[in-house]
Design an enzyme around this catalytic site. Structure first.
Site, PDB file in Angstrom:
ATOM      1  N   ASP A 179      -8.045  -2.340   2.813  1.00  0.00           N
ATOM      2  CA  ASP A 179      -7.742  -3.558   3.566  1.00  0.00           C
ATOM      3  C   ASP A 179      -6.242  -3.659   3.792  1.00  0.00           C
ATOM      4  O   ASP A 179      -5.487  -2.732   3.484  1.00  0.00           O
ATOM      5  CB  ASP A 179      -8.292  -4.797   2.856  1.00  0.00           C
ATOM      6  N   SER A 220      -3.916 -10.194   2.421  1.00  0.00           N
ATOM      7  CA  SER A 220      -4.951  -9.222   2.116  1.00  0.00           C
ATOM      8  C   SER A 220      -5.780  -8.867   3.348  1.00  0.00           C
ATOM      9  O   SER A 220      -5.255  -8.360   4.327  1.00  0.00           O
ATOM     10  CB  SER A 220      -5.831  -9.756   0.982  1.00  0.00           C
ATOM     11  N   ASP A 246      -5.434  -3.371  -1.733  1.00  0.00           N
ATOM     12  CA  ASP A 246      -5.852  -3.569  -3.118  1.00  0.00           C
ATOM     13  C   ASP A 246      -7.353  -3.393  -3.282  1.00  0.00           C
ATOM     14  O   ASP A 246      -7.892  -3.566  -4.370  1.00  0.00           O
ATOM     15  CB  ASP A 246      -5.398  -4.936  -3.657  1.00  0.00           C
ATOM     16  N   ASP A 262      -3.615  -5.120   2.496  1.00  0.00           N
ATOM     17  CA  ASP A 262      -2.627  -4.879   1.439  1.00  0.00           C
ATOM     18  C   ASP A 262      -3.070  -3.780   0.488  1.00  0.00           C
ATOM     19  O   ASP A 262      -2.405  -3.514  -0.510  1.00  0.00           O
ATOM     20  CB  ASP A 262      -2.306  -6.161   0.680  1.00  0.00           C
TER      21      ASP A 262
END
Length: 449
Positions: A241, A104, A245, A243
């Site tokens: 960010d 992440s 999400d 990833d």
């Protein structure tokens, strides 16, 4: 022994904490646990695997696919895509499970693995505990034609982009948007989705090389997008960010619009369209008190959960709510996904700006953010924080002093060895003084030294 799974999968320093060997074992155990739960009943199981662009994801994704295939699961390699894209594709293709390799917003040396069940849903704590217990267990290995096959998933990005654009209530023509994709998983799909929706796009942080993910860019490093929005005269900025999400926004003057403000804006828009189930927004205990006050003034209700988008989603599913999320920018729209989706959230926010004819700054005025101070206290025994009498007495003392004009929250980190001390108050000075005082008490009472 500490629990292997944190609040968002297994995460740590790649090739030290999260090794290829551990990843293979986790994949095998996940396949066995989900088979035992009846997820694969009566058919040969299938899985979709994705990753963010960090270098370690290359061998960790290969290890995940190897583990699943060795357990008799057919695997589709989606390559580099955002976490919410993998969750969407699992549901869209009707496969039995999936996994995302990503840490992440963490720095490049870290990585992580999170598993999804059928429908693109993250596993609950009980299933993760079962996977952990199955690590290293004896099992009967399939051979010959019973082993899983590994194939590329060639149209995953296209299907995800189409899904994002189709979800919008209106087009984005006339808007100039700066996108910061953190040199991460959304570097290709996010700008393409915004362009197809009609926006003019300027992208920064869009050149991933395997080593630069989250390095000075993205939703945890907003200085560059703040400057870029002003420099290019854009209407707003969206920063995701690594990833993708989560997302945070920036208005035309460079001011940050955080997850609490984004959810308040989207909540009002959804209420107008008749899409906000139960007139309720699901938030966490970290959401700003100013947001809760704004929701109440607007005739909306709220429900608070523990920190973590999985807990927000559990509450949403349990009671049929449509909007929820976190101050950090994890926003879940259950009509369109099963997890936080930074690109979708940014598109929805831009759509509200385009539809309303108002600037993002004007829309954000619906909420007055109370000063909030967050201190991460390291080197302490976080497991003792709830039961220590001295710490709890200090908390009650500060709460009495605030007398309803603010609040206090002490929280154990789910992914790091620290205690988070959060204080909100009517002034920045009062919040800082109270937080400093509580942090000192936590250090004194719970020090590991």
């Amino acid at each position: 022994m500490a629990r292997l799974f944190g609040t968002d999968g297994v995460r740590g320093l790649a090739n030290r904490d999260l090794t290829a060997e551990l990843t293979v074992d986790l994949a095998v155990a996940a396949a066995h646990v989900l088979r035992a739960e009846g997820e694969f009943a009566g058919h040969r199981p299938r899985a979709i695997i994705g990753r963010d662009p960090r270098a370690s994801g290359e061998f960790l994704a290969a290890a995940t696919m190897a583990g699943l295939a060795s357990a008799g699961v057919d695997v589709y390699d989606a390559g580099v895509l955002p976490t919410p894209a993998i969750a969407f594709l699992i549901a869209d293709y009707g496969v039995d499970l999936g996994a995302m390799l990503s840490a992440s917003h963490n720095a490049m040396p870290d990585n992580g693995i999170k598993f999804f069940a059928r429908g693109g849903h993250k596993l609950d704590d009980a299933l993760e505990d079962e996977i952990e217990q199955r690590l290293g267990a004896e099992w009967e290995r399939p051979t010959g034609a019973a082993v899983g096959r590994v194939r590329p998933l060639t149209d995953g990005a296209e299907r995800y982009i189409s899904h994002l654009v189709d979800a919008l209530p209106n087009r984005l023509e006339g808007l100039h948007v700066v996108l910061d994709t953190a040199h991460g998983a959304a570097s290709e799909v996010a700008p393409e989705a915004f362009r197809r929706a009609g926006a003019r796009v300027t992208q920064i942080g869009g050149e991933p090389d395997g080593l630069n993910i989250n390095d000075g860019y993205g939703s945890t490093h907003l200085d560059k997008i703040q400057a870029a929005v002003v420099e290019f005269g854009a209407d707003l900025g969206i920063a995701v960010d690594g990833d993708a999400d989560r997302c945070l926004a920036v208005d035309a003057s460079g001011q940050v619009v955080d997850g609490d403000k984004i959810m308040t804006i989207l909540g009002l828009a959804m209420k107008e369209r008749g899409e906000l189930a139960n007139d309720t927004v699901v938030v966490t205990v970290m959401s700003n008190l100013g947001m809760l006050q704004a929701l109440e003034r607007s005739g909306l209700r709220y429900v608070q959960t523990a920190v973590g988008d999985r807990y927000v989603l559990e509450e949403m599913k349990r009671n049929g709510h449509a909007l929820g999320g976190e101050q950090s920018g994890h926003v879940i729209l259950t009509a369109h996904g099963t997890t936080g989706d930074g690109t979708l959230t940014g598109l929805m926010l831009a759509a509200r700006v385009a539809q309303s004819g108002r600037t993002l700054a004007e829309l954000a005025e619906v909420m007055t953010q109370l000063p909030q101070v967050l201190i991460n206290v390291k080197g302490v025994d976080k497991l003792r924080v709830d039961g220590d009498e001295g710490v709890q007495a200090a908390v009650k003392e500060v709460e009495a002093e605030l007398d309803g004009s603010g609040r206090v929250l002490l929280r154990k980190s789910g992914t790091e060895p620290l205690v988070r001390v959060m204080v909100e108050a009517d002034t920045q000075e009062r919040a800082q003084t109270s937080a400093d005082r509580l942090a000192d008490v936590v250090r004194e009472r719970l020090s590991l030294g």
